[in-house]
Motif scaffolding. Structure first.
Motif, PDB file in Angstrom:
ATOM      1  N   LYS A  20      39.991  20.257  41.622  1.00 13.65           N
ATOM      2  CA  LYS A  20      39.830  20.130  40.174  1.00 13.65           C
ATOM      3  C   LYS A  20      38.373  20.269  39.765  1.00 13.65           C
ATOM      4  CE  LYS A  20      41.074  17.148  36.276  1.00 13.65           C
ATOM      5  NZ  LYS A  20      41.741  15.878  35.869  1.00 13.65           N
ATOM      6  N   LEU A  21      37.477  19.628  40.482  1.00 12.23           N
ATOM      7  CA  LEU A  21      36.059  19.705  40.170  1.00 12.23           C
ATOM      8  C   LEU A  21      35.493  21.082  40.488  1.00 12.23           C
ATOM      9  CD1 LEU A  21      33.593  18.226  39.138  1.00 12.23           C
ATOM     10  CD2 LEU A  21      33.220  17.313  41.441  1.00 12.23           C
ATOM     11  N   LEU A  22      36.016  21.689  41.533  1.00 13.85           N
ATOM     12  CA  LEU A  22      35.556  23.028  41.904  1.00 13.85           C
ATOM     13  C   LEU A  22      35.897  24.045  40.819  1.00 13.85           C
ATOM     14  CD1 LEU A  22      34.157  24.450  44.280  1.00 13.85           C
ATOM     15  CD2 LEU A  22      36.428  24.986  45.181  1.00 13.85           C
ATOM     16  N   MET A  26      33.220  26.594  38.238  1.00 13.48           N
ATOM     17  CA  MET A  26      33.261  28.029  37.992  1.00 13.48           C
ATOM     18  C   MET A  26      32.628  28.391  36.661  1.00 13.48           C
ATOM     19  SD  MET A  26      37.145  28.735  39.381  1.00 13.48           S
ATOM     20  CE  MET A  26      37.204  30.383  38.683  1.00 13.48           C
ATOM     21  N   CYS A  27      32.533  27.414  35.766  1.00 16.99           N
ATOM     22  CA  CYS A  27      31.969  27.663  34.437  1.00 16.99           C
ATOM     23  C   CYS A  27      30.451  27.474  34.392  1.00 16.99           C
ATOM     24  CB  CYS A  27      32.617  26.738  33.405  1.00 16.99           C
ATOM     25  SG  CYS A  27      34.402  26.885  33.312  1.00 16.99           S
ATOM     26  N   VAL A  28      29.831  27.073  35.480  1.00 15.81           N
ATOM     27  CA  VAL A  28      28.399  26.812  35.496  1.00 15.81           C
ATOM     28  C   VAL A  28      27.603  28.090  35.250  1.00 15.81           C
ATOM     29  CG1 VAL A  28      26.462  26.094  36.962  1.00 15.81           C
ATOM     30  CG2 VAL A  28      28.583  24.764  36.931  1.00 15.81           C
ATOM     31  N   TYR A  33      30.713  31.498  39.633  1.00 16.63           N
ATOM     32  CA  TYR A  33      32.090  31.991  39.499  1.00 16.63           C
ATOM     33  C   TYR A  33      32.386  33.023  40.592  1.00 16.63           C
ATOM     34  CZ  TYR A  33      36.182  34.390  37.667  1.00 16.63           C
ATOM     35  OH  TYR A  33      37.420  34.965  37.543  1.00 16.63           O
ATOM     36  N   THR A  34      31.450  33.949  40.771  1.00 10.70           N
ATOM     37  CA  THR A  34      31.639  34.988  41.787  1.00 10.70           C
ATOM     38  C   THR A  34      31.724  34.378  43.181  1.00 10.70           C
ATOM     39  OG1 THR A  34      30.423  36.575  40.420  1.00 10.70           O
ATOM     40  CG2 THR A  34      30.674  37.103  42.758  1.00 10.70           C
ATOM     41  N   LEU A  35      30.882  33.381  43.428  1.00 13.06           N
ATOM     42  CA  LEU A  35      30.869  32.730  44.739  1.00 13.06           C
ATOM     43  C   LEU A  35      32.171  31.986  45.009  1.00 13.06           C
ATOM     44  CD1 LEU A  35      29.483  31.645  47.313  1.00 13.06           C
ATOM     45  CD2 LEU A  35      28.517  29.809  45.900  1.00 13.06           C
ATOM     46  N   ILE A  36      32.611  31.167  44.062  1.00 16.11           N
ATOM     47  CA  ILE A  36      33.788  30.310  44.267  1.00 16.11           C
ATOM     48  C   ILE A  36      35.072  31.126  44.401  1.00 16.11           C
ATOM     49  CG2 ILE A  36      35.215  28.518  43.176  1.00 16.11           C
ATOM     50  CD1 ILE A  36      32.625  27.379  41.983  1.00 16.11           C
ATOM     51  N   GLY A 370      41.770  36.295  39.991  1.00 18.08           N
ATOM     52  CA  GLY A 370      41.101  36.576  38.731  1.00 18.08           C
ATOM     53  C   GLY A 370      41.619  35.754  37.573  1.00 18.08           C
ATOM     54  N   PRO A 371      40.879  35.712  36.445  1.00 18.62           N
ATOM     55  CA  PRO A 371      41.232  34.846  35.315  1.00 18.62           C
ATOM     56  C   PRO A 371      42.490  35.262  34.577  1.00 18.62           C
ATOM     57  CG  PRO A 371      39.396  36.292  34.746  1.00 18.62           C
ATOM     58  CD  PRO A 371      39.637  36.467  36.209  1.00 18.62           C
ATOM     59  N   ASP A 372      42.868  36.531  34.660  1.00 18.53           N
ATOM     60  CA  ASP A 372      44.046  37.000  33.926  1.00 18.53           C
ATOM     61  C   ASP A 372      45.332  36.891  34.734  1.00 18.53           C
ATOM     62  OD1 ASP A 372      42.451  37.672  31.744  1.00 18.53           O
ATOM     63  OD2 ASP A 372      42.001  39.649  32.590  1.00 18.53           O
ATOM     64  N   PHE A 373      45.218  36.365  35.934  1.00 18.62           N
ATOM     65  CA  PHE A 373      46.391  36.243  36.799  1.00 18.62           C
ATOM     66  C   PHE A 373      46.946  34.832  36.686  1.00 18.62           C
ATOM     67  CE2 PHE A 373      48.716  35.619  40.722  1.00 18.62           C
ATOM     68  CZ  PHE A 373      49.366  36.829  40.889  1.00 18.62           C
ATOM     69  N   ASN A 374      48.128  34.700  36.071  1.00 18.61           N
ATOM     70  CA  ASN A 374      48.719  33.377  35.890  1.00 18.61           C
ATOM     71  C   ASN A 374      50.228  33.472  35.886  1.00 18.61           C
ATOM     72  OD1 ASN A 374      49.527  34.040  33.124  1.00 18.61           O
ATOM     73  ND2 ASN A 374      47.356  33.906  32.668  1.00 18.61           N
ATOM     74  N   ASP A 375      50.857  32.316  35.771  1.00 19.49           N
ATOM     75  CA  ASP A 375      52.310  32.250  35.866  1.00 19.49           C
ATOM     76  C   ASP A 375      53.021  32.869  34.676  1.00 19.49           C
ATOM     77  OD1 ASP A 375      52.441  31.037  38.333  1.00 19.49           O
ATOM     78  OD2 ASP A 375      51.989  29.083  37.487  1.00 19.49           O
TER      79      ASP A 375
END
Length: 418
Positions: A20-22, A26-28, A33-36, A370-375
């Protein structure tokens, strides 16, 4: 300040953070974001979590509540069995509930095949709310007629890839099953029928994934029971011998594979007599038949017969199970001490068979999608029975239904398996 820190130090810090914290980290910055979301970091974070063993292990509990609502929760495998987290289940099923094929590195593999085969197989990470809907297998009902399938799910630690193996027995010849393999990295099903199985995996045989391999209870075509193994790395089948005289036991429904303290375990149940008798065997040294040890034997004479389903062997050796009243209980190695864990249920057959327990660990596997990949994508792709598949009374077409489920005598005899 992160711009002045070497990347190695940043990775050493981030790999220790909970999921959850990780996600928040990603928003830092764009670089974080690229690293995580990089495959290398996801693997590093997973390996650190596997090695650290901080806190009590987590157990996944699935129950099917009213109106076909599946409830997924994480519990701590400690004395008080504390609830850790409730997972949001985003999928719909044409069946009463999904079949959970297995759990591995934070991923769950689900199949919508409880009563009707819908060719829907999903790999899902509930902690980051990302999933993959697998393409339709090569062998499906509308092209081959009725059949029976067995699925296995696991991780190839050498190729660092997640795989699903599908073994399909048709009504025409169950001696020559079709075998397909799905690799997450490739995204397609490959026909590997040339491996030529000479075994039949019992329907609803629960898999156990350990040491990079998936295990099922199976039977020689003209012989005794055994443990069938699929090596996720070498992509080959092999066999293991069951402990004691269980290989000659003519009741495959009464054997269940599980994992106990990172060892392969076998729970056998004798339902032939008046009283249910459970034995738990543990393979102390993986692959060594002589290391099978009977861990404990439990006689449940106080439960008054009826439905009793073993669910999991806890880290302290207690057996999790659900009796016919639907509550969740844990009992010690001789059955003398039975603890009600405070989770009530119902006595309905649908609820009892929906209860499922497996080990679970949180991870960020699939985060690289990626950010656009979701349920939400999965919702629009899930199949459903069309109106022309159903009769005027609402009953669905028989070509979707399992051939073994139509047999009433088999249903009545299926008391042990979920």
């Amino acid at each position: 300040m992160s711009d002045f820190l070497p990347e190695g130090i940043i990775i050493n810090i981030l790999k220790r953070l909970p999921v959850k914290l990780l996600i928040c980290c990603m928003c830092v910055s764009r670089s974080w974001y690229t690293l995580i979301t990089s495959p290398d970091f996801i693997s590093t974070h997973l390996n650190f979590a596997l090695a650290s063993n901080e806190g009590p292990p987590l157990l996944l509990l699935r129950r099917c509540c009213i109106r076909k609502i599946e409830r997924y929760e994480l519990y701590c495998d400690n004395v008080s069995f504390d609830r850790h987290f409730t997972l949001e289940f985003p999928f719909r099923s044409i069946n009463p509930f999904f079949t959970i094929i297995g759990s591995c590195n934070g991923l769950l593999c689900l199949s919508d095949d409880r009563l009707f085969y819908m060719n829907t197989i999903i790999i899902w990470n509930p902690c980051i709310k990302k999933s993959v809907l697998l393409p339709e297998p090569n062998l499906v009902y509308n092209s081959y007629g009725s059949f029976m399938q067995s699925l296995g799910f696991g991780f190839d630690p050498i190729a660092k890839d997640y795989k699903v193996v599908r073994i399909t027995y048709t009504d025409f010849d169950r001696r020559l099953p079709q075998i397909e393999l799905y690799r997450l990295s490739m995204g397609v099903w490959e026909d590997i029928t040339h491996l030529a199985l000479k075994y039949i995996i019992h329907n609803r045989s629960r898999q156990a994934y350990i040491n990079g391999a998936t295990h099922w209870i199976a039977r020689y075509v003209d012989g005794n029971d055994l443990i069938l193994v699929f090596d996720m790395c070498a992509e080959v089948f092999r066999e293991m011998i069951l402990p004691g005289n269980l290989a000659k036991d003519d009741s495959p429904r009464n054997k269940e594979l599980m994992i106990y303290r990172e060892s392969l375990a076998l729970v056998s149940c004798d339902v032939a007599g008046v009283e249910h008798d459970f034995c738990v065997w543990v393979m102390k040294e993986y692959g060594v038949v002589e290391s099978w040890t009977k861990q404990f034997n439990i006689n449940f004479h106080d439960f008054g017969g009826g439905f009793i389903k073993p669910l999991w062997v806890r880290k302290d050796g207690e057996l999790l199970m659900v009796p016919k009243d639907g509550c969740l209980v844990s009992c010690d190695s001789n059955g003398a001490q039975v603890n009600n864990l405070g989770l009530s249920g119902t006595s309905s057959e649908e609820y009892l068979r929906s209860v499922y327990v497996d080990s679970y660990m949180k991870s960020v596997v699939l985060l690289e999608k990626g950010p656009d990949f979701n349920d939400a994508v999965t919702f629009s792709k899930l199949p459903s029975l069309q109106s022309d598949d159903c009769g005027s009374d609402g009953s669905c077409g028989s070509h979707y239904r399992h051939s073994h489920e139509v047999n009433q005598s088999v249903r009545q005899d299926n008391r042990f398996h979920a």
